[in-house]
Every structure is written in structure tokens, then in C-alpha cells.
Design a protein around this motif. Structure first.
Motif, PDB file in Angstrom:
ATOM      1  N   THR A  66       1.379  -1.437   0.080  1.00  0.00           N
ATOM      2  CA  THR A  66       0.068   0.195  -0.065  1.00  0.00           C
ATOM      3  C   THR A  66       0.963   1.005   0.102  1.00  0.00           C
ATOM      4  O   THR A  66       2.180   1.275   0.620  1.00  0.00           O
ATOM      5  CB  THR A  66      -0.842  -0.100   1.432  1.00  0.00           C
ATOM      6  OG1 THR A  66       0.115   0.331   2.380  1.00  0.00           O
ATOM      7  CG2 THR A  66      -1.426  -1.047   1.219  1.00  0.00           C
ATOM      8  N   HIS A  68      -0.080   5.807   0.326  1.00  0.00           N
ATOM      9  CA  HIS A  68      -0.922   6.512   0.911  1.00  0.00           C
ATOM     10  C   HIS A  68      -1.413   7.557  -0.222  1.00  0.00           C
ATOM     11  O   HIS A  68      -0.214   8.237  -1.010  1.00  0.00           O
ATOM     12  CB  HIS A  68      -0.142   7.955   2.062  1.00  0.00           C
ATOM     13  CG  HIS A  68      -1.344   8.521   2.552  1.00  0.00           C
ATOM     14  ND1 HIS A  68      -3.101   8.180   3.612  1.00  0.00           N
ATOM     15  CD2 HIS A  68      -1.727   9.708   2.503  1.00  0.00           C
ATOM     16  CE1 HIS A  68      -3.471   9.199   3.391  1.00  0.00           C
ATOM     17  NE2 HIS A  68      -2.929  10.583   2.835  1.00  0.00           N
ATOM     18  N   SER A  69      -2.189   7.949  -0.920  1.00  0.00           N
ATOM     19  CA  SER A  69      -2.734   8.736  -1.759  1.00  0.00           C
ATOM     20  C   SER A  69      -3.609   9.821  -1.346  1.00  0.00           C
ATOM     21  O   SER A  69      -4.284   9.649  -0.804  1.00  0.00           O
ATOM     22  CB  SER A  69      -3.500   7.820  -2.577  1.00  0.00           C
ATOM     23  OG  SER A  69      -4.162   9.266  -3.835  1.00  0.00           O
ATOM     24  N   ALA A  70      -2.244  11.738  -0.989  1.00  0.00           N
ATOM     25  CA  ALA A  70      -3.610  12.569  -0.635  1.00  0.00           C
ATOM     26  C   ALA A  70      -4.391  13.222  -1.500  1.00  0.00           C
ATOM     27  O   ALA A  70      -5.001  13.597  -1.066  1.00  0.00           O
ATOM     28  CB  ALA A  70      -2.329  13.593  -1.076  1.00  0.00           C
ATOM     29  N   GLN A  74      -6.669   8.397   0.641  1.00  0.00           N
ATOM     30  CA  GLN A  74      -6.777   7.222   1.750  1.00  0.00           C
ATOM     31  C   GLN A  74      -5.216   6.082   1.351  1.00  0.00           C
ATOM     32  O   GLN A  74      -4.377   6.799   0.339  1.00  0.00           O
ATOM     33  CB  GLN A  74      -8.013   6.267   1.101  1.00  0.00           C
ATOM     34  CG  GLN A  74      -7.879   6.223  -0.608  1.00  0.00           C
ATOM     35  CD  GLN A  74      -8.820   5.063  -0.741  1.00  0.00           C
ATOM     36  OE1 GLN A  74      -9.382   4.251  -0.528  1.00  0.00           O
ATOM     37  NE2 GLN A  74     -10.370   5.751  -1.529  1.00  0.00           N
ATOM     38  N   ASP A  75      -5.257   5.126   1.971  1.00  0.00           N
ATOM     39  CA  ASP A  75      -4.277   4.129   1.816  1.00  0.00           C
ATOM     40  C   ASP A  75      -4.277   3.038  -0.076  1.00  0.00           C
ATOM     41  O   ASP A  75      -5.775   2.934   0.452  1.00  0.00           O
ATOM     42  CB  ASP A  75      -3.519   3.267   2.971  1.00  0.00           C
ATOM     43  CG  ASP A  75      -2.976   3.896   4.011  1.00  0.00           C
ATOM     44  OD1 ASP A  75      -2.192   5.447   3.685  1.00  0.00           O
ATOM     45  OD2 ASP A  75      -3.065   3.295   4.900  1.00  0.00           O
ATOM     46  N   ASP A 151       1.106  10.769  -7.155  1.00  0.00           N
ATOM     47  CA  ASP A 151       1.271  10.356  -6.236  1.00  0.00           C
ATOM     48  C   ASP A 151       2.207   8.606  -6.463  1.00  0.00           C
ATOM     49  O   ASP A 151       3.072   8.597  -5.642  1.00  0.00           O
ATOM     50  CB  ASP A 151       0.147   9.455  -4.972  1.00  0.00           C
ATOM     51  CG  ASP A 151      -1.178  11.296  -4.228  1.00  0.00           C
ATOM     52  OD1 ASP A 151      -0.050  12.101  -3.853  1.00  0.00           O
ATOM     53  OD2 ASP A 151      -2.286  11.100  -4.412  1.00  0.00           O
TER      54      ASP A 151
END
Length: 292
Positions: A66, A68-70, A74-75, A151
Motif C-alpha cells: 500500500t 498513501h494517496s493524498a 486514503q491508503d 502519488d
């Protein structure tokens, strides 16, 4: 013995209103007014895309995790597939793999048997990330398209992958997403590959087939790739779709408006894995050449 049109219909249990006279009922099924088109296509051999013989080599395993996506807030799960003979940490170019509706990045990374087809001569990593069910375009509270570039690619760069050499490939909803990637980030992708792109004819069509794909008619207008067809001029794009695919009419309309209609190829096939396996070898070769 060759079946008549009425004979075909009588063999298709899912077709309603059989008393509506054979020829007329056939045309209604053919144009999806009545149910049963998929079974009709099967009966007529329209889904018989010819997949090449397997390589005999099992695909390499995926590396999952995984990040993290800003942009998505969410992850996000991801899957990376390195070609045989290559390991994590090697500096290889990347092909982003965009999944279809209801699927995920891990499934996208193996669609079309891509992992087994990537050769040693021009290797690249296949990278899939979960984009949700929002048709890969930005929404008010979720931006899977921005996630890919802002991301995911930086994350891949931190894995030592060469994110200056990137292609994007997608299937169904992901095929539409790949086209949108090209339009949105014109100088980012060396090749844009769309298999059976899920392109709708208008907002009403999208709402009928997949409510929620677009939050509003205004959002549809912003991300309608057909209305923006002239913007594909100069982009390295290839589109493949089966002639019996339910999205084929909309793709034909897109083709009519493209600056170079030859980038669209229609051949025998439906909206399924058989077709995607059949077109994959040529796609992988083209991606490898573009990223070499």
C-alpha cells in the motif's frame, strides 16, 4: 446445418418476447432492446477472438503493498510485476495498468497475460493501483486520475523505477482511464493503450449503464473523451475493441472524430478476457518499443 435467425432465438433462453416474429426479434436483440445479445454473440461466433498459444512460462509473482494517496485521501493497494530475471530495486521503465469497474490494481497487473509476455529484450514493470469505481476521473471527494501521476508515480520513483519512461494501459473502464490520462497529461506517457474502452454515447447512456460513473452532467461534459477527440492529435495512442463489444458503437463514433482514425482497431471479439488475451502480444511489443 446452419441455424435460421428464428432458430437461434429459440435457442437463447434469455431472449424475451419470442412471439414478436423472428426477424424483428433478432434485430431487437442485436440492438440490445431485448436481453440476450451476449448469448446471441456467442452463438454467432462473434466472441471467438483468437488468443495466441501460451508461452509455457508461468507469469512472475506480483509484489503487493500500500501507499498513501493524498489525491484519494486514503491508503491505496498496489501490485508490481517485474519481468523474469529482474528484481525489485532495478531501474526499469513502467507501464501503469488501469483496472475495469469492480476490479483492482492487482487484477489489472495481470490482465491480458501481460506479465508472461514482457520479454527480456526490452523489460518493463507493470504497476497497478486501486482506482475505485469512479471511472478514473476526478470527483469532488476522490481523484484517482491525480493519484496516478501525483502519488503513484512518485512512489514508484522511490522504488528506483524509471518514472521518466512511462506508458499506460487499461481495460474497459481502465481503457477509458488510459485515454483520459493521455488527454490530461499530454507529455507524461510514451504510449497510451486502451483495450475495450468503456466509452458512453452521452450522459443518459452512462447513467443507464453505470449510475455513479459521473456525479453530474457537468462532470460528464468535462471528461467526455469523444467531445475532445481532436485533442488526441499528436498523442501516441492505440485503441483495440471487439466488433461485438457493447461499447463498440461509441468507439466507432470516437474513431470518426479522431485526427487519425487508424489508431482504432476493431476485430472479432466481445468485452471479455478472450479478446484482451488476443490483442495483448502486439500491445506488449508496442509498449516495450515505446519504453526502450
Amino acid at each position: 446445418m446452419r441455424l435460421s435467425r428464428r432458430g437461434l432465438l429459440l435457442g437463447l433462453g434469455g431472449v424475451a418476447v419470442l412471439g414478436a416474429a423472428g426477424g424483428g426479434a433478432f434485430e431487437l436483440v442485436e440492438h440490445e432492446v431485448l436481453p440476450g445479445k451476449s448469448r446471441l454473440d456467442e452463438a454467432l461466433g462473434r466472441c471467438d477472438a483468437k488468443a495466441p498459444a501460451g508461452t509455457g512460462v508461468p507469469p512472475p509473482p506480483a509484489i503487493t503493498g500500500t501507499f498513501h494517496s493524498a489525491r484519494r485521501g486514503q491508503d491505496v493497494n498496489y501490485a508490481l510485476v517485474y519481468p523474469h530475471g529482474h528484481e525489485r530495486g532495478e531501474r526499469l521503465p513502467v507501464c501503469l495498468a488501469l483496472h475495469g469497474f469492480g476490479s483492482n490494481g492487482a487484477a489489472a497487473a495481470s490482465t491480458g497475460n501481460y506479465p508472461a509476455l514482457v520479454g527480456a529484450g526490452a523489460p518493463f514493470v507493470i504497476a497497478g493501483a486501486d482506482g475505485g469505481g469512479g471511472y478514473w476521473h476526478p470527483h469532488a471527494t476522490d481523484d484517482p486520475l491525480g493519484m496516478l501521476v501525483d502519488d503513484f508515480l512518485p512512489f514508484l520513483g522511490r522504488q528506483n523505477l524509471d518514472v521518466d519512461r512511462v506508458a499506460v494501459a487499461g481495460w474497459s473502464m481502465g481503457g477509458y482511464g488510459a485515454l483520459l490520462c493521455g488527454l490530461t497529461y499530454r507529455d507524461r506517457f510514451r504510449l497510451i493503450v486502451a483495450s475495450s474502452p468503456a466509452i458512453f454515447r452521452d450522459y443518459a447512456d452512462a447513467e443507464r449503464v453505470n449510475p455513479g460513473a459521473y456525479d453530474s452532467a457537468d462532470e460528464w461534459d468535462r471528461y467526455d473523451v469523444t467531445a475532445r477527440a481532436r485533442e488526441f492529435a499528436g498523442l501516441p495512442v492505440r485503441i483495440e475493441i471487439g466488433a461485438a463489444d457493447p461499447f463498440a458503437p461509441a468507439v466507432r463514433r470516437l474513431r470518426e472524430r479522431l485526427p487519425d482514425p487508424s489508431v482504432v482497431s476493431l476485430s472479432t471479439g466481445c468485452h471479455d478476457g478472450r479478446f484482451w488475451d488476443a490483442v495483448a502480444p502486439a500491445q506488449v511489443s508496442a509498449i516495450a518499443a515505446a519504453l526502450a
